[in-house]
Design a protein around this motif. Sequence first.
Motif, PDB file in Angstrom:
ATOM      1  N   GLU A 109       0.858  -1.152  -0.174  1.00 20.69           N
ATOM      2  CA  GLU A 109      -0.049  -0.149   0.208  1.00 20.69           C
ATOM      3  C   GLU A 109       0.866   1.363  -0.003  1.00 20.69           C
ATOM      4  N   ASN A 110       2.003   1.412   0.567  1.00 25.51           N
ATOM      5  CA  ASN A 110       3.103   2.171   0.622  1.00 25.51           C
ATOM      6  C   ASN A 110       3.402   2.614  -0.712  1.00 25.51           C
ATOM      7  N   LEU A 111       3.915   1.378  -1.284  1.00 25.57           N
ATOM      8  CA  LEU A 111       4.489   1.565  -2.707  1.00 25.57           C
ATOM      9  C   LEU A 111       3.504   2.154  -3.551  1.00 25.57           C
ATOM     10  N   ARG A 112       2.084   1.615  -3.489  1.00 29.30           N
ATOM     11  CA  ARG A 112       1.113   2.135  -4.475  1.00 29.30           C
ATOM     12  C   ARG A 112       0.755   3.510  -4.089  1.00 29.30           C
ATOM     13  N   PHE A 113       0.623   3.910  -2.683  1.00 29.87           N
ATOM     14  CA  PHE A 113       0.602   5.242  -2.582  1.00 29.87           C
ATOM     15  C   PHE A 113       1.451   6.284  -3.175  1.00 29.87           C
ATOM     16  N   PHE A 114       2.854   6.044  -2.974  1.00 30.57           N
ATOM     17  CA  PHE A 114       3.706   6.711  -3.340  1.00 30.57           C
ATOM     18  C   PHE A 114       3.805   6.882  -4.947  1.00 30.57           C
ATOM     19  N   GLY A 115       3.597   5.615  -5.433  1.00 31.77           N
ATOM     20  CA  GLY A 115       3.716   5.563  -6.940  1.00 31.77           C
ATOM     21  C   GLY A 115       2.672   6.306  -7.631  1.00 31.77           C
ATOM     22  N   THR A 116       1.440   6.396  -6.954  1.00 31.93           N
ATOM     23  CA  THR A 116       0.178   7.105  -7.499  1.00 31.93           C
ATOM     24  C   THR A 116       0.520   8.645  -7.180  1.00 31.93           C
ATOM     25  N   ILE A 129       6.338  -2.546  -8.911  1.00 30.58           N
ATOM     26  CA  ILE A 129       6.316  -2.937  -7.497  1.00 30.58           C
ATOM     27  C   ILE A 129       7.001  -4.124  -7.508  1.00 30.58           C
ATOM     28  N   PRO A 130       6.496  -5.395  -8.243  1.00 32.06           N
ATOM     29  CA  PRO A 130       7.547  -6.394  -7.785  1.00 32.06           C
ATOM     30  C   PRO A 130       9.078  -6.478  -8.116  1.00 32.06           C
ATOM     31  N   GLN A 131       9.474  -5.465  -9.081  1.00 35.56           N
ATOM     32  CA  GLN A 131      10.675  -5.419  -9.435  1.00 35.56           C
ATOM     33  C   GLN A 131      11.503  -4.818  -8.459  1.00 35.56           C
ATOM     34  N   VAL A 136      15.263  -5.153  -3.134  1.00 33.95           N
ATOM     35  CA  VAL A 136      15.565  -4.729  -1.741  1.00 33.95           C
ATOM     36  C   VAL A 136      15.018  -5.987  -0.844  1.00 33.95           C
ATOM     37  N   GLY A 137      14.534  -7.006  -1.529  1.00 42.67           N
ATOM     38  CA  GLY A 137      14.378  -8.220  -0.543  1.00 42.67           C
ATOM     39  C   GLY A 137      13.223  -8.287   0.026  1.00 42.67           C
ATOM     40  N   LEU A 138      12.108  -7.310  -0.429  1.00 41.45           N
ATOM     41  CA  LEU A 138      10.961  -7.404   0.417  1.00 41.45           C
ATOM     42  C   LEU A 138       9.664  -8.011  -0.239  1.00 41.45           C
ATOM     43  N   ALA A 139      10.144  -8.828  -1.502  1.00 38.92           N
ATOM     44  CA  ALA A 139       8.981  -9.505  -2.063  1.00 38.92           C
ATOM     45  C   ALA A 139       8.241 -10.149  -1.280  1.00 38.92           C
ATOM     46  N   LYS A 140       8.535 -10.898  -0.202  1.00 32.67           N
ATOM     47  CA  LYS A 140       7.689 -11.746   0.776  1.00 32.67           C
ATOM     48  C   LYS A 140       7.011 -10.851   1.581  1.00 32.67           C
ATOM     49  N   ASP A 141       7.307  -9.636   2.003  1.00 30.19           N
ATOM     50  CA  ASP A 141       6.713  -9.026   2.981  1.00 30.19           C
ATOM     51  C   ASP A 141       5.812  -7.744   2.522  1.00 30.19           C
ATOM     52  N   LEU A 142       5.296  -7.832   1.141  1.00 24.87           N
ATOM     53  CA  LEU A 142       4.552  -6.814   0.734  1.00 24.87           C
ATOM     54  C   LEU A 142       3.223  -6.668   1.533  1.00 24.87           C
ATOM     55  N   HIS A 143       2.727  -7.658   2.047  1.00 27.62           N
ATOM     56  CA  HIS A 143       1.591  -7.602   2.549  1.00 27.62           C
ATOM     57  C   HIS A 143       1.368  -7.597   4.040  1.00 27.62           C
ATOM     58  N   ILE A 161      10.858   2.694  -2.767  1.00 28.03           N
ATOM     59  CA  ILE A 161       9.971   3.743  -2.875  1.00 28.03           C
ATOM     60  C   ILE A 161      10.630   4.910  -3.827  1.00 28.03           C
ATOM     61  N   SER A 162      12.153   5.071  -3.521  1.00 24.08           N
ATOM     62  CA  SER A 162      12.637   6.168  -4.217  1.00 24.08           C
ATOM     63  C   SER A 162      12.963   5.698  -5.623  1.00 24.08           C
ATOM     64  N   MET A 163      12.933   4.497  -5.782  1.00 22.06           N
ATOM     65  CA  MET A 163      13.295   3.826  -7.310  1.00 22.06           C
ATOM     66  C   MET A 163      11.838   3.598  -8.170  1.00 22.06           C
ATOM     67  N   ILE A 164      10.887   3.733  -7.445  1.00 25.54           N
ATOM     68  CA  ILE A 164       9.672   3.199  -7.962  1.00 25.54           C
ATOM     69  C   ILE A 164       9.026   3.675  -9.206  1.00 25.54           C
TER      70      ILE A 164
END
Length: 261
Positions: A109-116, A129-131, A136-143, A161-164
Amino acid sequence: MTQADNNRPGGDNTDDAAVVTVLHVCQNYSKTEVLHDVSLEIRRGEIVALIGPSGSGKTTLVSAIMGMLAPQSGSVQVLGARMPNRMLLGSIGYMAQNDALYTDLTALENLRFFGTVLSMSKQQLRAAIPQVAGVVGLAKDLHTKVGNFSGGMKRRLSLAISMISNPPILILDEPTVGIDPELRRQIWTELRRLAGEGKTILLTTHVMEDAQQSDRLIMIRDGMNIAEGTPDEVVEQFSAPTLEDAFIAAGKGQDAHHSNH
């Protein structure tokens, strides 16, 4: 490798034009001089480390480059435009020293928010987002809610987020603090890949390993640029065994210069 890469450094093709130019910037807070006559250039595809102790003026300099602060004297240009310039904010991916995250939202949700906020479409976010989470090794922790993240996980999410939005410039304030060595290596691999694509990366650090890995480093102490060059050049300049020793030597040189005045 493109033709432009063959010509770097030097050459006067447009690719080689400075992406960030800081000229004679001075900044005071009340009576304290935080930056004194700082000038620097950062080129396309270059990873530059700003290195210095806390309180040396690194964060103030970054704020001026970002356009969050208009320098009292001197000038800052980014992508050919004078800063501050709101139009350019979308071109700079910024990772602050303090994580500005919504702790009651999940990482996704954070990634989506900042991307929007950066006007990315749902389609772009689905690809990005998956990329960035993978890097940063957070694919398993997105939820997972960010409130449950460790300090290191928050740093990693801030970096994602800085790279999104795939911006041409990344400005990272102490990006590897609290990050384990294996992940630091992975992040550096990604930073190199991005630089290879022509992205310009400026990071502030007091971690010598990060400084050592940059293409060029600029040492800042007491608001002044005290040394600059590739890590090897700086070590050679001060005939020092290590980068850390070079930094100490540069600082002593600065103190000696002050006391002679």
